[in-house]
Design an enzyme around this catalytic site. Structure first.
Site, short mmCIF file in Angstrom:
data_model
loop_
_atom_site.label_atom_id
_atom_site.label_comp_id
_atom_site.label_asym_id
_atom_site.label_seq_id
_atom_site.Cartn_x
_atom_site.Cartn_y
_atom_site.Cartn_z
N ASP A 118 60.83 41.22 28.88
CA ASP A 118 61.33 41.44 30.24
C ASP A 118 60.71 40.37 31.15
O ASP A 118 59.48 40.27 31.22
CB ASP A 118 60.92 42.85 30.69
CG ASP A 118 61.36 43.18 32.10
OD1 ASP A 118 61.86 42.28 32.81
OD2 ASP A 118 61.19 44.35 32.49
N GLU A 152 38.17 20.75 29.08
CA GLU A 152 37.93 21.47 27.83
C GLU A 152 39.04 21.14 26.84
O GLU A 152 39.21 21.81 25.84
CB GLU A 152 37.81 22.97 28.06
CG GLU A 152 39.01 23.60 28.72
CD GLU A 152 38.84 25.09 28.90
OE1 GLU A 152 38.62 25.79 27.91
OE2 GLU A 152 38.93 25.55 30.06
N CYS A 204 36.50 26.61 31.57
CA CYS A 204 37.13 26.34 32.87
C CYS A 204 36.11 26.15 33.99
O CYS A 204 36.47 25.89 35.13
CB CYS A 204 38.11 27.45 33.23
SG CYS A 204 39.35 27.71 31.96
N THR A 208 50.76 31.95 29.31
CA THR A 208 49.82 31.50 30.34
C THR A 208 49.40 30.05 30.10
O THR A 208 48.29 29.66 30.43
CB THR A 208 48.58 32.42 30.42
OG1 THR A 208 47.90 32.38 29.16
CG2 THR A 208 48.96 33.85 30.72
N SER A 231 38.55 38.89 27.70
CA SER A 231 38.20 37.80 28.62
C SER A 231 38.42 38.23 30.08
O SER A 231 37.66 37.84 30.96
CB SER A 231 38.96 36.51 28.31
OG SER A 231 40.20 36.48 28.93
N HIS A 279 39.30 31.31 40.10
CA HIS A 279 39.81 30.66 38.88
C HIS A 279 41.10 31.38 38.48
O HIS A 279 41.16 32.62 38.51
CB HIS A 279 38.76 30.75 37.76
CG HIS A 279 39.34 30.44 36.41
ND1 HIS A 279 40.05 29.29 36.19
CD2 HIS A 279 39.34 31.13 35.24
CE1 HIS A 279 40.47 29.28 34.92
NE2 HIS A 279 40.05 30.39 34.34
N LYS A 312 43.57 40.85 40.70
CA LYS A 312 42.67 41.89 40.17
C LYS A 312 41.23 41.61 40.59
O LYS A 312 40.48 42.53 40.94
CB LYS A 312 42.72 41.90 38.64
CG LYS A 312 43.98 42.51 38.09
CD LYS A 312 43.90 42.57 36.59
CE LYS A 312 45.23 43.09 36.05
NZ LYS A 312 45.23 43.44 34.68
N SER A 338 35.03 30.69 30.39
CA SER A 338 34.77 31.59 29.26
C SER A 338 33.55 31.14 28.49
O SER A 338 33.20 29.96 28.47
CB SER A 338 35.99 31.61 28.33
OG SER A 338 37.05 32.26 28.98
N1 COA Z 1 57.23 44.60 34.55
C1 COA Z 1 56.09 44.46 35.27
N2 COA Z 1 54.84 44.34 34.70
C2 COA Z 1 54.78 44.34 33.35
C3 COA Z 1 55.94 44.49 32.55
C4 COA Z 1 57.20 44.63 33.20
N3 COA Z 1 58.33 44.75 32.51
N4 COA Z 1 55.55 44.47 31.26
C5 COA Z 1 54.20 44.32 31.24
N5 COA Z 1 53.74 44.26 32.52
C6 COA Z 1 52.36 44.08 32.96
C7 COA Z 1 51.36 44.92 32.17
O1 COA Z 1 51.27 46.23 32.68
C8 COA Z 1 50.10 44.10 32.36
O2 COA Z 1 49.57 44.36 33.65
P1 COA Z 1 48.08 44.95 33.80
O3 COA Z 1 47.16 43.99 33.11
O4 COA Z 1 47.86 44.99 35.26
O5 COA Z 1 48.11 46.29 33.13
C9 COA Z 1 50.60 42.65 32.40
O6 COA Z 1 52.00 42.73 32.69
C10 COA Z 1 50.45 41.93 31.06
O7 COA Z 1 51.03 42.72 30.07
P2 COA Z 1 50.30 42.89 28.67
O8 COA Z 1 51.11 43.78 27.83
O9 COA Z 1 48.87 43.27 28.90
O10 COA Z 1 50.41 41.38 28.17
P3 COA Z 1 49.88 40.70 26.87
O11 COA Z 1 49.41 41.66 25.83
O12 COA Z 1 50.98 39.78 26.48
O13 COA Z 1 48.59 39.86 27.31
C11 COA Z 1 47.08 38.46 28.55
C12 COA Z 1 48.31 39.40 28.62
C13 COA Z 1 46.73 38.02 29.95
C14 COA Z 1 45.89 39.19 27.95
C15 COA Z 1 47.46 37.23 27.67
O14 COA Z 1 48.50 36.53 28.29
C16 COA Z 1 46.31 36.28 27.44
O15 COA Z 1 45.49 36.47 26.55
N6 COA Z 1 46.21 35.18 28.26
C17 COA Z 1 45.12 34.25 28.23
C18 COA Z 1 44.00 34.77 29.12
C19 COA Z 1 42.99 33.71 29.37
O16 COA Z 1 43.33 32.57 29.57
N7 COA Z 1 41.71 34.06 29.40
C20 COA Z 1 40.67 33.07 29.41
C21 COA Z 1 40.07 32.67 30.64
S1 COA Z 1 39.89 33.72 31.95
#
Ligand code: COA
Length: 394
Positions: free
Chosen positions: A30, A80, A112, A153, A202, A234, A243, A310
């Site tokens: 979605d 990085e 980062c 991302t 993370s 960041h 958040k 990280s």
């Molecule tokens: N409409 C609105 N929101 C939606 C949705 C929809 N149809 N479907 C999912 N979401 C929301 C979820 O509720 C969640 O929000 P929340 O975290 O506030 O609960 C968000 O979208 C992400 O969904 P999720 O199912 O958790 O996504 P994911 O399992 O694909 O993973 C990350 C998300 C961020 C963990 C992933 O993209 C990631 O690992 N990114 C890299 C992070 C990073 O770079 N970290 C290192 C340095 S800080």
């Protein structure tokens, strides 16, 4: 009055992007998950003839059109997504930009966070010797495995900052709050060209580092939430910063609400929504976005900046916006750069993604022209990267 800090700030990102609607359709998700859940609308996609060196040189170019390249005394290059285990990416940039031989160059790494380490080091160099003119560059390409949660991302970009004793944009105040802990939330072993990330973990560690860095800042400086006009974070994805700020308000004993969040940090998220993650550069994409899109005049106001890398290091620091900062921004060219990017189909995105890996493993390759930026990676010959200046007559 402290006038050491950022005199100019210039951004560059790849001239191609993938729309998250097309990404969502191809991955069977979605689109609202990305637009609302992650806070991302597009991601910049690196063409095969760009890398962290060309991103960096293209970012620094406008600054060196305004200031004599021979006046730069040091280049601190944060990344990085390094292209070499020995030679600093900054040395290539030094050559491309025609800097003086009377200059020092070094590459810094801590995920980062390195852009902030470079910025703080540069400011301290200027505090010790007011004649220093340090070019700080943060340049990164965020790449995750295809089909992994991190893929949504991705992004890329570079920020170049001229750090001197004439802080037209942001004077850096002394005294920062910081936090370090040895954790495995995100890493990239030498044999991989994509990062490994424990995404949910993370985001938790990010918030822990934020809490401790904030507490250490306000205790050591006797500050409180009301002393800040705006906040920048960041930005691994926009929602992370939302958040983070909600958590910060809670720690400060306040109730987070949408109006306050939009007021104090909404403008800092605008560029990142379309560029995606640029790792060490992303906080500074946020700062530039804030200064260039906030509808209020922020002159003489205090900004709080939270840098997270990280592994992990967090640092909360502060700066005072210059009194005439608006006349020193490269706002119009940044808006042109973002508006002129070419939209990629999902299949062309995949083709660029795969070519990136092939280029990184090549010792003999000639690259066709894809980028519209001034500097490009033109070839790799005998394991040596060759760069071209597209504005130099052949
Ligand atoms: N409409 C609105 N929101 C939606 C949705 C929809 N149809 N479907 C999912 N979401 C929301 C979820 O509720 C969640 O929000 P929340 O975290 O506030 O609960 C968000 O979208 C992400 O969904 P999720 O199912 O958790 O996504 P994911 O399992 O694909 O993973 C990350 C998300 C961020 C963990 C992933 O993209 C990631 O690992 N990114 C890299 C992070 C990073 O770079 N970290 C290192 C340095 S800080």
């Amino acid at each position: 009055m402290n006038t050491v800090g950022i005199q100019r700030i210039s951004l560059y990102t790849a001239p191609y992007y993938l729309d998250m609607d097309d990404f969502a359709a191809a991955r069977g998700e979605d689109p609202e998950k990305f637009h609302v859940g992650l806070g991302q609308d597009d991601m910049s996609v690196l063409p095969p003839d760009e890398d962290i060196v060309t991103l960096a040189a293209n970012a620094a170019d406008p600054i060196l059109r305004e200031f004599d390249p021979k006046s730069i005394t040091a280049v601190l290059f944060a990344t990085e997504s390094g292209i070499d285990q020995s030679k600093s990416a900054g040395a290539f940039v030094h050559g491309l930009l025609g800097l003086s031989n009377r200059c020092r160059v070094v590459e810094l790494k801590h995920a980062c966070y390195a852009g902030t380490a470079a910025l703080q080091m540069a400011a301290n160099m200027v505090r010790v010797n007011a004649s220093e003119k340090v070019l700080v560059i943060a340049s990164d390409v965020a790449r995750y495995e295809l089909g992994s949660p991190g893929e949504a991302t991705q992004g890329c970009g570079a920020v170049a900052m001229l750090v001197t004793n004439q802080a037209d944009i942001l004077a850096l105040e002394t005294g920062t709050g910081y936090y370090t802990e040895d954790v495995m939330d995100f890493w990239r072993p030498n044999y991989r060209d994509t990062a490994l990330v424990d995404g949910k973990y993370s985001t938790m560690v990010y918030l822990t580092a934020l809490k401790h860095a904030w507490q250490s800042l306000i205790e050591s400086r006797n500050l409180n939430y009301q002393d800040f006009a705006r906040f920048c974070y960041h930005l691994p994805f926009g929602k992370m910063a939302v958040k983070a700020h909600g958590r910060l308000m809670k720690i400060a004993g306040l109730e987070a609400n949408d109006d306050e969040l939009t007021h104090v940090m909404g403008a800092s998220l605008i560029y990142n929504r379309t560029v995606g993650n640029s790792y060490s550069a992303s906080l500074y994409f946020g700062l530039t976005s804030l200064l260039e899109t906030d509808t209020n005049n922020l002159a003489n106001q205090r900004i709080g900046l939270f840098s997270y890398g990280s592994g992990c290091v967090g640092e909360f620091f502060t700066g005072i916006v210059g009194k005439d900062y608006q006349s020193h921004l490269y706002q119009a060219s940044h808006h042109r750069l973002l508006a002129s990017r070419e939209k990629l189909s999902f299949s062309r995105y995949l083709s660029f993604y795969k070519q990136f890996g092939e280029v990184e493993r090549s010792d003999n390759i000639e690259l066709p022209v894809y980028t519209k930026g001034r500097f490009r990676l033109s070839a790799i010959r005998a394991h040596k990267r060759q760069y071209a200046d597209q504005q130099r007559p052949r």
